[in-house]
Motif scaffolding. Structure first.
Motif, PDB file in Angstrom:
ATOM      1  N   ASN A 127       0.835  -1.213   0.000  1.00  0.00           N
ATOM      2  CA  ASN A 127       0.000   0.000   0.000  1.00  0.00           C
ATOM      3  C   ASN A 127       0.862   1.253   0.000  1.00  0.00           C
ATOM      4  O   ASN A 127       0.551   2.225  -0.687  1.00  0.00           O
ATOM      5  N   LYS A 128       1.940   1.250   0.768  1.00  0.00           N
ATOM      6  CA  LYS A 128       2.825   2.411   0.817  1.00  0.00           C
ATOM      7  C   LYS A 128       3.425   2.681  -0.565  1.00  0.00           C
ATOM      8  O   LYS A 128       3.471   3.820  -1.025  1.00  0.00           O
ATOM      9  N   VAL A 129       3.853   1.613  -1.245  1.00  0.00           N
ATOM     10  CA  VAL A 129       4.418   1.757  -2.592  1.00  0.00           C
ATOM     11  C   VAL A 129       3.348   2.288  -3.544  1.00  0.00           C
ATOM     12  O   VAL A 129       3.600   3.212  -4.326  1.00  0.00           O
ATOM     13  N   PHE A 131       0.625   4.032  -2.879  1.00  0.00           N
ATOM     14  CA  PHE A 131       0.294   5.429  -2.594  1.00  0.00           C
ATOM     15  C   PHE A 131       1.416   6.370  -3.021  1.00  0.00           C
ATOM     16  O   PHE A 131       1.164   7.458  -3.526  1.00  0.00           O
ATOM     17  N   SER A 132       2.661   5.953  -2.815  1.00  0.00           N
ATOM     18  CA  SER A 132       3.766   6.825  -3.230  1.00  0.00           C
ATOM     19  C   SER A 132       3.794   6.972  -4.746  1.00  0.00           C
ATOM     20  O   SER A 132       4.089   8.049  -5.269  1.00  0.00           O
ATOM     21  N   GLN A 133       3.459   5.903  -5.476  1.00  0.00           N
ATOM     22  CA  GLN A 133       3.391   5.997  -6.933  1.00  0.00           C
ATOM     23  C   GLN A 133       2.254   6.911  -7.356  1.00  0.00           C
ATOM     24  O   GLN A 133       2.379   7.660  -8.325  1.00  0.00           O
ATOM     25  N   VAL A 135       1.130   9.475  -5.625  1.00  0.00           N
ATOM     26  CA  VAL A 135       1.567  10.859  -5.345  1.00  0.00           C
ATOM     27  C   VAL A 135       2.512  11.332  -6.431  1.00  0.00           C
ATOM     28  O   VAL A 135       2.420  12.461  -6.922  1.00  0.00           O
ATOM     29  N   ILE A 136       3.443  10.479  -6.847  1.00  0.00           N
ATOM     30  CA  ILE A 136       4.391  10.840  -7.914  1.00  0.00           C
ATOM     31  C   ILE A 136       3.634  11.129  -9.206  1.00  0.00           C
ATOM     32  O   ILE A 136       3.921  12.118  -9.885  1.00  0.00           O
ATOM     33  N   LYS A 137       2.624  10.321  -9.522  1.00  0.00           N
ATOM     34  CA  LYS A 137       1.840  10.524 -10.736  1.00  0.00           C
ATOM     35  C   LYS A 137       1.075  11.853 -10.656  1.00  0.00           C
ATOM     36  O   LYS A 137       1.017  12.599 -11.618  1.00  0.00           O
ATOM     37  N   ASP A 139       1.858  14.491  -8.859  1.00  0.00           N
ATOM     38  CA  ASP A 139       2.814  15.590  -8.962  1.00  0.00           C
ATOM     39  C   ASP A 139       3.235  15.817 -10.411  1.00  0.00           C
ATOM     40  O   ASP A 139       3.412  16.942 -10.860  1.00  0.00           O
TER      41      ASP A 139
END
Length: 142
Positions: A127-129, A131-133, A135-137, A139
């Motif tokens: 889930n952390k991975v 969500f971080s992807q 956020v990157i998308k 941004d």
């Protein structure tokens, strides 16, 4: 399904206001978790701690069985013919069965709890991975 408003008046008086549900770790409505955090954190904590506690209890009960056995060595020979000797042996056998069952159950539960901790940890990492992807998308889209 019955709702609070469908209940007769005397039942509504007994039950009071409408039912509410919240997480045990949450504070009053709108607040964060009991630790002051707004996140629901479950990995790396309670499941692992419960597994450790079960393992410790398994070891402690095994040690207790050994001590009980050592404490009873030679009693039968030294008290041969006494009625209390047979009663003591029956009580000891009963306790050995019970404590052995606790020891065995703790060993079984320890592994199951550790497996849950691992699975939850893997889900949290995934889930952390994810969500971080996300956020990157987001941004990148800005």
């Amino acid at each position: 399904m019955t709702t609070q408003g469908d209940l007769p008046a005397h039942w509504q008086q007994l039950f009071g206001g409408p039912p509410a549900m919240r997480l045990a770790s949450a504070t009053a409505a709108g607040g964060g978790g009991g630790g002051g955090e707004a996140d629901l954190a479950h990995s790396g904590g309670p499941w692992t701690k419960a597994s450790v506690a079960a393992g410790e209890l398994r070891v402690t009960t095994a040690e207790g069985l050994g001590k009980m056995s050592a404490a009873h060595e030679g009693i039968a020979a030294g008290t041969a013919g006494l009625g209390a000797t047979a009663a003591l042996a029956a009580v000891r056998e009963s306790w050995e069965r019970r404590v052995s069952a606790v020891r065995d159950e703790c060993g079984s539960v320890q592994g199951a709890l550790l497996n849950v901790a691992r699975e939850i940890g893997e889900v949290d990492v995934n889930n952390k991975v994810a969500f971080s992807q996300l956020v990157i998308k987001q941004d990148a889209d800005r």
